[in-house]
Design a protein around this motif. Structure first.
Motif, short mmCIF file in Angstrom:
data_model
loop_
_atom_site.label_atom_id
_atom_site.label_comp_id
_atom_site.label_asym_id
_atom_site.label_seq_id
_atom_site.Cartn_x
_atom_site.Cartn_y
_atom_site.Cartn_z
N ASP A 195 66.46 44.92 54.09
CA ASP A 195 67.02 43.66 54.59
C ASP A 195 67.50 43.79 56.03
O ASP A 195 67.60 42.78 56.75
N VAL A 248 73.25 44.03 50.53
CA VAL A 248 72.01 44.17 51.29
C VAL A 248 71.38 45.52 50.96
O VAL A 248 72.01 46.42 50.40
N VAL A 267 79.09 43.33 55.13
CA VAL A 267 78.07 43.54 54.12
C VAL A 267 78.48 44.73 53.25
O VAL A 267 79.40 45.48 53.60
#
Length: 529
Positions: free
Chosen positions: A70, A66, A81
């Motif tokens: 985002d 990401v 993530v």
């Protein structure tokens, strides 16, 4: 000491922060329930970094990649993530829902300007500042209000008037009366600097004020609204744009001044480390697992912005932060890395990739700008690494620095020093490149001072083969105030004291014993102009 602005109250230790900010609660179910109790995710603030492994955890590699953009719609920090270090920093500082600046920051504001002539010495002056800090009240348990000051607020209105004198002197010399005075400012805080500049122009240079256009580019919605309330009613020439400067897409064809006052220290940096066997750079990535714990791992450089910065640094012959012996001797590198417990990667280095983005934006959308930039040139209490940041928060009215960058998003200030000499080299190299025309826009206009036929059509050395080293290459159709195509003067680096001694009215800030905090403080700050 007040030389740092945001770190003058540093004291305490990391266990203090942990004691107040760690929590772990068990959710208990009603009697008779067959489900086991579930544990709520701990609300941790300080995270221990994990040792480097050649092969990162396979689960972390499969996490979704990401960027900070985002994550803008999230109301809580993400889990499972991975992202570049600059995206982690941007998300921590600027996320609109949990970021440090939108939710935590209070900028110290003097309700009334200091009467400097009444203070006996700098100690009495600092005591008066401390009393104004105390007026904000005591913090409760947990992270307190993040209060920090800037020279704009501390020396109001005299600091802003000094900046105004700098701008108006350049404007009158080069552009008046053929061009308007166009000013852009990013990260304008409470709007105090803009107010002091415009008040000064309105009172001292009414003809210039009538031709002034002042645009603020502000990423924080709260600060943007505060700036509109403070400025727009009194100065209709102000336009506040609530957006990130990195999302700017409007061409400013006119000559303009671009202000970045104590802003770039909070620009996100990327972290790189060098393989000590091959000297190949590796980019750092942050992973966040299901429990919110952080880890780091490194991959070969694939990010275009990191690649651009490293390429530009090689072009300018700025060496990487490695010892001369490691760089010059492959045999020594092999010997060193084969020693027991020897690291296989260099110490982390933080590179100003977002600052590079700003300079590219200036070249593309503000082709005829003049940059006035100031910020910290050095900092104490930094985390380990080269060009490393200070990471700190306030707990029970005490500023607490940490030893790691990877801390709970939104609760900590993260700010970096700037190597101004290297910044000047990078800036001048980027500005010297011809700007690409933005899509759907008209070509940059020429100056009204220019002749109908460009003298550069005859060659830039038509009048003389000599070109001063302190001048940029002239632009076709754009002449200087002398009427000759000699190019704009290159930027120079000044200390805080040198700049203020040139443009400030020092009588206004002198104390009774002769000391002058306007030039004596902030010795770790420099200007680029």
């Amino acid at each position: 000491m007040f030389c740092l602005g945001r770190t003058e109250l540093r004291a305490g230790s990391l266990p203090l922060a942990r004691r107040f900010l760690h929590a772990s609660n068990v959710l208990r179910l009603p009697p008779g329930s067959n489900k086991p109790p579930t544990r709520r995710k701990p609300d941790k603030i300080n995270y221990n970094t994990q040792p480097f492994n050649d092969v990162p955890d396979s689960e972390h590699i499969n996490y979704r990649r990401v960027t900070a953009n985002d994550l803008e719609s999230l109301t809580e920090p993400p889990t499972e993530v991975k992202m570049l270090v600059r995206d982690f920093i941007e998300d921590s500082l600027y996320n609109p829902n949990y970021g440090y600046f939108p939710k935590q920051v209070t900028i110290f504001t003097a309700n009334e300007p200091m009467e400097f002539g009444k203070f006996r010495d700098s100690a009495e002056f600092q005591e008066a500042v401390a009393q104004r800090y105390a007026s904000y009240g005591l913090d409760k348990e947990g992270p307190g209000r993040q209060i920090w000051h800037t020279p704009t607020e501390l020396f109001q209105p005299f600091y802003g008037q000094a900046v105004a004198r700098c701008l108006v002197s350049e404007y009158l010399l080069k552009y008046f009366p053929y061009e308007d005075l166009v000013i852009y400012e990013i990260g304008a805080g409470n709007g105090t600097l803009a107010l002091d500049i415009l008040d000064y122009l309105q009172e001292e240079y009414p003809d210039v004020y009538d031709r002034t256009r002042y645009t603020i580019i502000e990423i924080s919605s709260n600060l943007a609204q505060m700036q509109r309330e403070k400025l727009c009613g009194k100065h209709p020439c102000v336009n506040v744009q609530h957006k990130s400067v990195f999302h700017w897409e409007t061409l400013e064809a006119a000559p303009c001044f671009f202000l970045a006052m104590e802003v770039i220290d909070n620009f996100a940096h990327d972290m790189i480390r060098y393989d000590l066997r091959t000297l190949e750079p590796y980019q750092g990535l942050v992973t966040i697992d299901a429990n919110g714990d952080f880890s780091t791992y490194y991959t070969r450089v694939t990010d275009p912005l990191i690649s651009s910065f490293l390429q530009l640094r090689r072009h300018l012959s700025h060496p990487p932060p490695l010892s001369r012996l490691l760089k010059s001797s492959r045999a020594f590198r092999t010997f060193y890395t084969n020693l027991p417990f020897a690291p296989n990667l260099s110490a982390p280095e933080y590179i100003p990739t977002r600052l590079l983005s700003l300079l590219q934006t200036l070249r593309k959308y503000f082709p005829r700008h003049r940059l006035l930039l100031t910020d910290f040139s050095s900092l104490p209490d930094t985390t380990p690494g080269v060009n490393a940041p200070v990471v700190q928060t306030r707990v029970q009215n005490t500023t607490v620095p940490t030893s790691t960058l990877f801390v709970k998003q939104g609760y900590f200030d993260i700010f970096f020093p700037t190597d101004f000499e290297r910044l000047r080299d990078i800036y001048e190299d980027i500005i010297s490149q011809p700007p690409p025309p933005p899509e759907g826009t008209l070509p940059t206009r020429v100056s009204p001072l220019a002749m109908n036929t460009s003298s550069l059509a005859l060659g830039s050395d038509f009048f003389s083969s000599y070109h001063p080293k302190n001048r940029r290459a002239p632009l076709d159709g754009v002449t200087s105030s002398s009427g000759l195509p000699v190019g704009e003067r290159k930027s120079s680096v000044f200390t805080h004291a040198e700049f203020l001694e040139t443009y400030a009215d020092l009588q206004q800030t002198r104390l009774r014993n002769g000391e002058n905090p306007l030039v004596d403080f902030y010795q770790n700050v420099k200007f680029l102009f």
